[in-house]
Enzyme design. Structure first.
Site, PDB file in Angstrom:
ATOM      1  CG  ASP A  49       2.638  -4.072  12.150  1.00 10.77           C
ATOM      2  OD1 ASP A  49       1.807  -4.534  11.344  1.00 10.77           O
ATOM      3  OD2 ASP A  49       3.717  -4.637  12.413  1.00 10.77           O
ATOM      4  CG  ASP A  52      -2.457  -2.885  11.129  1.00  8.85           C
ATOM      5  OD1 ASP A  52      -3.392  -3.306  10.429  1.00  8.85           O
ATOM      6  OD2 ASP A  52      -1.264  -3.218  10.944  1.00  8.85           O
ATOM      7  CD  GLU A  78      -6.308  -2.316   7.779  1.00  6.41           C
ATOM      8  OE1 GLU A  78      -5.912  -3.257   7.073  1.00  6.41           O
ATOM      9  OE2 GLU A  78      -5.634  -1.293   8.007  1.00  6.41           O
TER      10      GLU A  78
END
Length: 177
Positions: free
Chosen positions: A143, A12, A71
């Site tokens: 996160d 992420d 992502e």
């Protein structure tokens, strides 16, 4: 036919904090390996990007994943924030490529749909489902939870649970052909 487990690293990306999550997937089984955050601290942009690149590379060297998932960047209202996030993402992708990993990219909508079953789920729902799916004692940091969710989405895709034959991604959602 029994397949070997696949070790997947989810990322992420973020300029201040980049989350990582490592899982092993075998068939429908998902096992937690590790998760955490790489913090770039203060300093110039090149210094912070170097910290992220080095940190992701160290995670790769330590946990030896076979595949990686990251992502995709969404467009913020603030173009400067989007640009900085894109640069952090580029540093992470560079580290993954330097480690020799194949890198898959997923939108936040695809990740949420794979983990929660709802592409518009709240962050808390994603974190809770990550905890349940991986049988964790507590909810991981935000996160790290997002990174684990990205790894879970990839595991579903890689084992045919998310995108099977006759499916494709359209505007961030999996749809039938």
């Amino acid at each position: 036919m029994e397949f070997s487990p696949i070790r997947i690293l989810g990322i992420d990306p973020g300029l201040r904090t980049t989350g990582f999550g490592v899982i092993e997937a075998q068939g429908q089984s998902r096992v937690y390996v590790a998760s955490g955050c790489i913090r770039s601290g203060e300093g110039s942009l090149p210094e912070r990007l170097h910290v992220l690149l080095k940190g992701v590379r160290e995670v790769c060297d330590h946990y030896r994943p076979q595949q990686a998932a990251i992502e995709q960047v969404f467009v913020n209202v603030n173009p400067q924030s989007t640009l900085l996030l894109g640069q952090a993402r580029g540093a992470a992708i560079s580290a993954l490529v330097l480690a020799g990993l194949p890198v898959a990219e997923y939108t936040a909508l695809q990740v949420k749909q794979a983990v929660v079953g709802n592409g518009h789920a709240a962050k808390e729902q994603v974190s809770h489902m990550v905890q349940r799916l991986l049988s964790l004692n507590g909810e991981p940091q935000a996160d790290a939870a997002d990174a684990l969710a990205c790894a879970l989405a990839h595991a579903s895709h890689a084992t045919g649970g998310l995108a099977t034959v006759g499916m494709k991604s359209r505007r961030g959602r999996w749809v039938s052909l």
